[in-house]
Motif scaffolding. Structure first.
Motif, PDB file in Angstrom:
ATOM      1  N   GLN A  90       0.809  -1.216   0.000  1.00  0.00           N
ATOM      2  CA  GLN A  90       0.000   0.000   0.000  1.00  0.00           C
ATOM      3  C   GLN A  90       0.848   1.274   0.000  1.00  0.00           C
ATOM      4  OE1 GLN A  90      -3.168  -0.460  -0.565  1.00  0.00           O
ATOM      5  NE2 GLN A  90      -2.905  -2.675  -0.316  1.00  0.00           N
ATOM      6  N   ARG A  94       2.108   0.723  -4.447  1.00  0.00           N
ATOM      7  CA  ARG A  94       0.967   1.490  -4.947  1.00  0.00           C
ATOM      8  C   ARG A  94       1.437   2.743  -5.687  1.00  0.00           C
ATOM      9  NH1 ARG A  94      -3.820   3.272  -0.945  1.00  0.00           N
ATOM     10  NH2 ARG A  94      -2.059   4.186   0.180  1.00  0.00           N
ATOM     11  N   PRO A 113      -3.132  -3.366  -4.305  1.00  0.00           N
ATOM     12  CA  PRO A 113      -2.904  -1.941  -4.038  1.00  0.00           C
ATOM     13  C   PRO A 113      -4.201  -1.169  -4.288  1.00  0.00           C
ATOM     14  CG  PRO A 113      -1.147  -2.858  -5.401  1.00  0.00           C
ATOM     15  CD  PRO A 113      -2.235  -3.885  -5.352  1.00  0.00           C
ATOM     16  N   VAL A 116      -5.990   2.806  -7.283  1.00  0.00           N
ATOM     17  CA  VAL A 116      -5.189   3.031  -8.483  1.00  0.00           C
ATOM     18  C   VAL A 116      -6.107   2.870  -9.689  1.00  0.00           C
ATOM     19  CG1 VAL A 116      -3.059   2.225  -7.391  1.00  0.00           C
ATOM     20  CG2 VAL A 116      -4.464   0.616  -8.671  1.00  0.00           C
TER      21      VAL A 116
END
Length: 386
Positions: A90, A94, A113, A116
Motif C-alpha cells: 500500500q 501502490r 494496491p 489506483v
C-alpha cells in the motif's frame, strides 16, 4: 527508486505480484508458482501471448524452486525499507503502480494496491479473515479484513478456489457474482516422480521410525485446523494400547493465535515418538514426505480448497478430512470424512489402518489440474486486456 527491466514485447502488460514466491513460499506461493510455470511452458496460442505480456513485480529475489521463473519473465523490482508486506503493497508498490499508463495487475494473496486506476484482479483463497477474525493477530484483524474487503470491491476479477468460497466471498465482500471466477486448484504431475531420497533415509533424518505407519498433515498450524484434536487422538491410541501405533508428521509453520506450542503439548502427553511437528520444509522434502507417508490427514473447521487433500489423492494415499461443506463439494466419497471429535477421528484413522484405500479418483484428478487453473486465470485476464 524502483528498478525497471526493459520491456521487449508489445501488448498490454500483465503485472503479477510475486511477493509470495520470495523467502519461504507456502500454499499461496505454490499456487502462483504453478500458474506461472504452466504459462511459461505455453508454446502457442493465447497462453503464449499472455506469457509474453507477464511482468513479475518483486520486492526481492524469487526463492527456490521458483527462482527459475526469473529466467522466463521480466521483473520489476519495487524495493521497500520496511519488512511489512502491507506497508510495501500500500506504499511503494501502490505509488509505482499509479505511475503505469496501462496493464492489469494480478495479486495472488487476498489484497491489491488500493485506489489506483489500472484494473486489478485478486485471488482470494478463503474467507477466513471474515469468518474467524479472532484467530489472527490484532494488526491482521485491523488491516487484513478491511484491505480484503476493499480489494474485492475494487477488483475487476476475483478468483476463488471453490463454489463454497465463491458464496462466502460474495456474501462477505458484497460484490456481484459475475465478478467471481471459480478457479480450482491443481496438482503437479511432476510429484509422481520418485523423490531423490529413500524412505528410510528421509525418516531417519527426522528421527522417525522407518517401519511406522505415517500419517502426514501439511499446512500452517491455525486454531481452525484443531491440532490439539489430533494430539488427543494419538494420546488415546497410546492409552488404549492400540496394536497399530502410527506416527503423525505435521509439516507447516505454527501460525496459531494466540500462540499454542503444539509440540510441547504433544510432549506433555508422552507422544515424543508418535507426533512430530517439523515446521516449514522446502519443496523437495515435502515432495518426499507425500511419497513416503502412508496416508494424509487434513482436519479443519474452515477451508477454501484444501490443497493437501488433492495432493494426497494424486499420489494415491488414503486421506482423512473433516466433514465440512467445501470437502463434500470437492472430494465427495473419495476421502474419509469425520466429525471434529476425538472418537470419530479415531474411527476414521482406524479405517485407514485397517486397509481403506481410495478408488475412482481419476476423473477428479483430471478436473483439478494446474493446467486448467492457469488456463482459467489466463483467459479471464486476456479478456480484460482485449
Amino acid at each position: 527508486m524502483p528498478s525497471n527491466t526493459e520491456d521487449p514485447t508489445p501488448g498490454i502488460p500483465i503485472w503479477v505480484e510475486a511477493y509470495v514466491l520470495e523467502g519461504r513460499p507456502t500454499g499461496t506461493g505454490r499456487f502462483l508458482g504453478n500458474v506461472l510455470r504452466v504459462w511459461s511452458q505455453a508454446a502457442e496460442g493465447d497462453l503464449s501471448d499472455l506469457r509474453s505480456r507477464v511482468r513479475l513485480v518483486l520486492r526481492d529475489r524469487l526463492a527456490a524452486p521458483w527462482d527459475s521463473l526469473a529466467d522466463v519473465y521480466p521483473a520489476q523490482r519495487v524495493p521497500a525499507r520496511r519488512a511489512s508486506f502491507f506497508l510495501w503493497q500500500q506504499g511503494p508498490l501502490r505509488r509505482w503502480l499509479r505511475s503505469q499508463a496501462d496493464g492489469i495487475y494480478l495479486a495472488p494473496n487476498y489484497t491489491v494496491p488500493l485506489n489506483v486506476s489500472i484494473p486489478r484482479a485478486v485471488i482470494v483463497h478463503d474467507a477466513s479473515f471474515f469468518r474467524y477474525p479472532e484467530a489472527f493477530p490484532w494488526y491482521k484483524r485491523a488491516f487484513q479484513r478491511r484491505l480484503t474487503f476493499r480489494s474485492v470491491q475494487e477488483s475487476r476479477l476475483v478468483f476463488v478456489p471453490s463454489e463454497w468460497t465463491a458464496r462466502e466471498v460474495e456474501r462477505f465482500g458484497q460484490i456481484p457474482a459475475d465478478r467471481l471466477v471459480v478457479t480450482y486448484e491443481g496438482w503437479d504431475p511432476r510429484w509422481l516422480d520418485p523423490p531423490g531420497i529413500p524412505r528410510t533415509d528421509l525418516f531417519r533424518s527426522f528421527q522417525i521410525d522407518p517401519d511406522a505407519f505415517v500419517f502426514l498433515a501439511v499446512g500452517s498450524l491455525f486454531q481452525r485446523r484443531r491440532p490439539e484434536l489430533l494430539i488427543r487422538a494419538w494420546a488415546e491410541m497410546v492409552r488404549r494400547a492400540w496394536t497399530e501405533r502410527p506416527v503423525l508428521v505435521w509439516i507447516g509453520e505454527n501460525r496459531s493465535h494466540p500462540f499454542v506450542d503444539y509440540a510441547r503439548m504433544a510432549r506433555r502427553h508422552g507422544l515424543d515418538r508418535w507426533v512430530r511437528f517439523l515446521g516449514y520444509q522446502p519443496e523437495d522434502v515435502l515432495h518426499a514426505f507425500y511419497h513416503h507417508a502412508d496416508a494424509v490427514v487434513y482436519l479443519s473447521e474452515y477451508e477454501g480448497f484444501g490443497l493437501p487433500v488433492l495432493e494426497g489423492l494424486a499420489v494415491g494415499k488414503p486421506v482423512v478430512v473433516s466433514d465440512i461443506p467445501v470437502f463434500r463439494e470437492l472430494y465427495g466419497d473419495l476421502v474419509v470424512r469425520t466429525p471434529m471429535n476425538v472418537e470419530a477421528i479415531l474411527g476414521a484413522l482406524r479405517a485407514v489402518l485397517q486397509g481403506y484405500r481410495p478408488s475412482g479418483a481419476g476423473p477428479l484428478l483430471q478436473k483439478y489440474t494446474w493446467d486448467r487453473t492457469a488456463r482459467t486465470i489466463g483467459d479471464a485476464l486476456m479478456q480484460v486486456t482485449a
